[in-house]
Design a protein around this motif. Structure first.
Motif, PDB file in Angstrom:
ATOM      1  N   LEU A 103      -3.923   3.134  -2.743  1.00  0.00           N
ATOM      2  CA  LEU A 103      -3.345   4.444  -2.481  1.00  0.00           C
ATOM      3  C   LEU A 103      -4.283   5.194  -1.533  1.00  0.00           C
ATOM      4  N   THR A 104      -3.730   5.668  -0.419  1.00  0.00           N
ATOM      5  CA  THR A 104      -4.498   6.441   0.555  1.00  0.00           C
ATOM      6  C   THR A 104      -4.031   7.887   0.524  1.00  0.00           C
ATOM      7  N   LEU A 105      -4.984   8.814   0.342  1.00  0.00           N
ATOM      8  CA  LEU A 105      -4.687  10.244   0.339  1.00  0.00           C
ATOM      9  C   LEU A 105      -5.049  10.830   1.695  1.00  0.00           C
ATOM     10  N   VAL A 106      -4.110  11.594   2.280  1.00  0.00           N
ATOM     11  CA  VAL A 106      -4.326  12.188   3.593  1.00  0.00           C
ATOM     12  C   VAL A 106      -3.972  13.667   3.540  1.00  0.00           C
ATOM     13  N   ALA A 157       0.479  12.028   1.552  1.00  0.00           N
ATOM     14  CA  ALA A 157      -0.048  13.205   2.249  1.00  0.00           C
ATOM     15  C   ALA A 157       0.011  14.403   1.298  1.00  0.00           C
ATOM     16  N   THR A 208       0.735   5.563   1.094  1.00  0.00           N
ATOM     17  CA  THR A 208       0.019   6.699   1.671  1.00  0.00           C
ATOM     18  C   THR A 208       0.669   7.988   1.196  1.00  0.00           C
ATOM     19  N   LYS A 237       5.097  13.999   9.009  1.00  0.00           N
ATOM     20  CA  LYS A 237       4.310  12.811   8.659  1.00  0.00           C
ATOM     21  C   LYS A 237       5.131  11.831   7.832  1.00  0.00           C
ATOM     22  N   SER A 286       0.848  -1.183   0.000  1.00  0.00           N
ATOM     23  CA  SER A 286       0.000   0.000   0.000  1.00  0.00           C
ATOM     24  C   SER A 286       0.888   1.238   0.000  1.00  0.00           C
ATOM     25  N   GLU A 333       4.204   7.790   8.789  1.00  0.00           N
ATOM     26  CA  GLU A 333       2.745   7.820   8.661  1.00  0.00           C
ATOM     27  C   GLU A 333       2.328   8.035   7.207  1.00  0.00           C
ATOM     28  N   ALA A 334       3.216   8.632   6.418  1.00  0.00           N
ATOM     29  CA  ALA A 334       2.988   8.794   4.974  1.00  0.00           C
ATOM     30  C   ALA A 334       4.256   8.368   4.246  1.00  0.00           C
ATOM     31  N   ASP A 335       4.082   7.726   3.107  1.00  0.00           N
ATOM     32  CA  ASP A 335       5.241   7.310   2.310  1.00  0.00           C
ATOM     33  C   ASP A 335       5.854   8.484   1.561  1.00  0.00           C
TER      34      ASP A 335
END
Length: 237
Positions: free
Chosen positions: A31-34, A8, A6, A44, A4, A49-51
């Motif tokens: 893919l997670t968008l933050v 930001a 992430t 982050k 996965s 916490e974010a790649d």
């Protein structure tokens, strides 16, 4: 490819188009968008916490790589009934007699801050926008932030000689998953799927021509010329 990723991003940056390309190319890798504030974007990524993060430069770059993607136009925000309402563009000199707010999340690298210094610094750009809407002072921000916080009672125009903010993709110098980061770099830079760095596809095997076609044919045997036939003499009558 599994796993996965992430990503930001700070306010005003719109990662949707890149997220769609990611889903097309890596459907098995979610893919997670933050969305994060400008102040916490670097932390982050460093904490894991974010790649990676889409953030503005200059900014917090300790132990982080940053690949600039594009430069934003800087604009000045003021009430619609302000004396500058008819202007299409302003310069720093025009702001000399006006209060200019500088929120704590401001990323514009001013050498000398123009205008009159405010008594305090608002916590965020949104806070500064609300103060300007109340008729107190003005604000200089990247155009994407002016659009994000647009209000009917405010107007913004380009500030010709203001410093500009650059949006960049940032990721750890010692990344634990470089392959996925390379895919993201390729996407935000607009590389095609074939040019994105990563495992190279196996070359296709060349088809061999049939043996009959591989053998060279020798020159055709010369044909013997037949002697020309003599015409029979005509008999007299």
């Amino acid at each position: 490819m599994t796993g996965s990723f992430t990503l930001a991003y700070v306010p005003g940056v719109t990662p949707g188009k890149w997220a769609r390309v990611w889903e097309e190319r890596l459907p098995e890798t979610p893919l997670t968008l933050v969305q994060v504030t400008a102040a916490e974007a670097g932390a982050k990524v460093r904490s894991g916490e974010a790649d990676a993060a889409l953030l503005r430069l200059p900014g917090d770059r300790e132990d982080l790589h940053a690949i600039p993607l594009y430069t934003e136009t800087s604009v000045v925000v003021f009430p619609k009934d302000h004396e500058f309402a008819a202007a299409d563009e302003l310069s720093v000199e025009d702001l000399a007699e006006h209060v200019l707010w500088q929120p704590l999340d401001d990323t514009l690298g001013w050498d000398v801050r123009p205008g009159q210094a405010p008594v305090e610094r608002p916590e965020t750009t949104l806070d500064a926008i609300q103060i300007v809407a109340a008729g107190v002072g003005m604000l200089v921000v990247p155009q994407s932030l002016a659009r994000l916080h647009h209000r009917k009672d405010l107007k913004y125009v380009p500030l010709s000689d203001a410093p500009q903010s650059r949006v960049a993709l940032s990721f750890p110098i010692r990344d634990e998953n470089p392959e996925l980061v390379e895919h993201m770099i390729g996407i935000v830079r607009g590389r095609s799927v074939n040019s994105t760095r990563g495992p190279a596809p196996e070359p296709e095997k060349k088809k061999q021509a049939p043996k009959q076609q591989q053998q060279r044919r020798g020159p055709a045997p010369a044909q013997k010329k037949q002697p020309a036939k003599r015409a029979k003499p005509r008999r007299g009558r």
